[in-house]
Design a protein around this motif. Structure first.
Motif, PDB file in Angstrom:
ATOM      1  N   UNK A 241      24.986  46.218  61.812  1.00 19.93           N
ATOM      2  CA  UNK A 241      26.416  46.429  61.657  1.00 19.93           C
ATOM      3  C   UNK A 241      26.828  46.362  60.202  1.00 19.93           C
ATOM      4  N   UNK A 242      28.121  46.481  59.962  1.00 19.86           N
ATOM      5  CA  UNK A 242      28.661  46.365  58.607  1.00 19.86           C
ATOM      6  C   UNK A 242      28.672  44.896  58.197  1.00 19.86           C
ATOM      7  N   UNK A 262      23.261  42.544  56.715  1.00 22.83           N
ATOM      8  CA  UNK A 262      23.671  43.713  57.499  1.00 22.83           C
ATOM      9  C   UNK A 262      23.806  44.879  56.523  1.00 22.83           C
ATOM     10  N   UNK A 263      24.460  45.971  56.950  1.00 25.65           N
ATOM     11  CA  UNK A 263      24.615  47.120  56.061  1.00 25.65           C
ATOM     12  C   UNK A 263      25.566  46.742  54.936  1.00 25.65           C
ATOM     13  N   UNK A 264      25.063  46.805  53.701  1.00 24.97           N
ATOM     14  CA  UNK A 264      25.853  46.464  52.516  1.00 24.97           C
ATOM     15  C   UNK A 264      26.350  47.725  51.846  1.00 24.97           C
ATOM     16  N   UNK A 290      18.371  54.264  54.790  1.00 20.78           N
ATOM     17  CA  UNK A 290      17.684  53.011  55.098  1.00 20.78           C
ATOM     18  C   UNK A 290      18.731  51.937  55.369  1.00 20.78           C
ATOM     19  N   UNK A 291      18.762  51.455  56.597  1.00 19.86           N
ATOM     20  CA  UNK A 291      19.662  50.369  56.983  1.00 19.86           C
ATOM     21  C   UNK A 291      18.849  49.346  57.771  1.00 19.86           C
ATOM     22  N   UNK A 292      19.388  48.162  58.056  1.00 17.14           N
ATOM     23  CA  UNK A 292      18.647  47.180  58.867  1.00 17.14           C
ATOM     24  C   UNK A 292      18.550  47.635  60.325  1.00 17.14           C
ATOM     25  N   UNK A 293      17.599  48.517  60.587  1.00 18.54           N
ATOM     26  CA  UNK A 293      17.445  49.152  61.897  1.00 18.54           C
ATOM     27  C   UNK A 293      15.951  49.323  62.188  1.00 18.54           C
TER      28      UNK A 293
END
Length: 416
Positions: A241-242, A262-264, A290-293
């Motif tokens: 998430x954000x 999270x997403x920065x 690239x995100x935390x996924x």
């Protein structure tokens, strides 16, 4: 090593609800509450890991780390969706100069659908009247929810690593471009107040969509986090998430900003959110690549917690540079939860890849538990582990393999 989990699965729901077994430690480590029900022997198994790995047992060296996903792992229901819903109901989405440029993968069909639904009368940078314009609300939320327009056209297209990102997840913080972080935090706080006040089971309408209207912190997870912290663990949240939204919620379980990942979003010179985010593993600034996924959660844990630099952050690290406990509920969490060296805690939401790992239980350390509130019924049939459970980087699904290369057999849903 499947027998440990199978034995747990044979415990009846009634027995699980009344389970109050004692901990397995020497008494020096803090104990999980016996008043909160866990499935079968899961409390004991988690307590054993705490007793073995916590600094409370007198061992020296770096503090062990525990990491949890947020949505539907620590909380029941999605706090990102709750924040988006609140923002749409209160006209907090700003009209972008170009919907097409809000995501690098947005299709012409989605651009046209959003432009038609939301119009061009509102000046760029001003709030869209989504509280009354249900067409605009519907289009925005449908793209967020399914990656498709209301007409069913693909909202995103192109190439991306499907274990590093998913465009509709990356699009959430991009929707809040133009706002400051404190503004977004205030929306998340208002949504939190509303969602916690709503009764369990409540729903809300967004245009023609009906979505959950409530969120709850899981008491068992709050107790687990508190016990881990008292036992000497560093406890982190790692969410797709954000980050400002997740931080508003994580402080409710005693986890501060430093321990919330999270997403920065990258901010402009005036401190406003942009459509770019910070990267990981040598990717640099990206527009959502690239995100935390899935594998991205491993990358951020390696980079932010263990200081692994560059491309190496994408790789599974040595035992001493891995978390002791990982907790998740979905395929988005399977990599970092699987990296844990002490216990892999999974809340069962019938997600193929992570439940195949949990039921295969290759190392005997997987701890599967039904959701604590409104658990799902048993999955019909089996999980397609041997054919279509693995989320392939190029997209699509394939057979799930163990570390030794053998195929994980299909699994029956027995903990639900």
């Amino acid at each position: 090593m499947v027998t440990a989990l199978v034995a747990t699965a044979l415990v009846s729901p009634a027995a699980a609800a009344t389970s109050a077994s004692t901990g397995s430690g020497s008494g020096r480590c803090p104990q999980l509450s016996k008043k909160l029900p866990w499935y079968g022997e899961n409390r004991d198994r988690l307590q054993k890991m705490i007793d073995e790995r916590g600094t409370c047992n007198g061992q020296h060296g770096p503090r062990p780390v525990a990491a949890f996903d947020w949505d539907n792992t620590v909380s029941k229901n999605d706090v990102t969706d709750a924040t988006i819903a609140w923002a749409l109901k209160h006209d907090k989405i700003l009209r972008p100069a170009s919907w097409k440029k809000s995501s690098k993968w947005m299709t012409d069909d989605a651009d046209k659908a959003l432009t038609a639904a939301c119009g061009t009368a509102v000046p760029v940078g001003s709030p869209l009247p989504t509280s009354t314009d249900t067409d605009c609300t519907d289009e925005i939320f449908n793209i967020r929810e399914s990656g498709k327009t209301m007409s069913g056209a693909a909202a995103f297209a192109g190439d991306w690593n499907h274990r590093w990102t998913v465009p509709q997840y990356a699009w959430v913080p991009q929707l809040f471009a133009g706002h400051t972080v404190p503004e977004l935090e205030s929306y998340a706080a208002a949504a939190r107040k509303e969602a916690l006040a709503a009764p369990v089971g409540a729903t809300q309408k967004l245009g023609t969509h009906t979505i959950p209207g409530y969120v709850r912190y899981y008491d068992q997870q709050r107790d687990l986090i508190r016990t881990l912290q008292k036992a000497g663990f560093d406890v982190y949240i790692v969410s797709a998430g954000s980050e400002p939204v997740t931080e508003v919620w994580s402080k409710g379980v005693g986890i501060d900003r430093k321990h919330t990942i999270a997403i920065r979003s990258v901010l402009d010179r005036k401190g406003r959110i942009t459509t770019y985010n910070e990267g990981c593993g040598g990717t640099g600034r990206t527009q959502g690549e690239a995100i935390p996924y899935i594998d991205g959660k491993r990358c951020w844990i390696n980079q932010d917690i263990y200081g692994v630099k560059g491309k190496a952050a994408w790789n599974k690290q040595s035992w001493h540079q891995r978390i002791a406990l990982g907790g998740g509920d979905a395929d988005t969490d399977v990599t970092f939860v699987g990296d844990a060296t002490g216990a892999h805690l999974v809340l069962n939401r019938n997600k193929n890849e992570i439940m195949c790992r949990a039921y295969d239980n290759a190392d005997g350390r997987w701890v599967a538990n039904p959701m604590f509130i409104e658990p799902l019924p048993q999955k019909t049939g089996t999980y397609p582990c041997s054919t279509a459970a693995y989320n392939k980087p190029e997209g699509g699904f394939g057979p799930l393999l163990r570390d030794d290369g053998s195929v994980v057999p299909d699994q029956v849903d027995s903990i639900h």
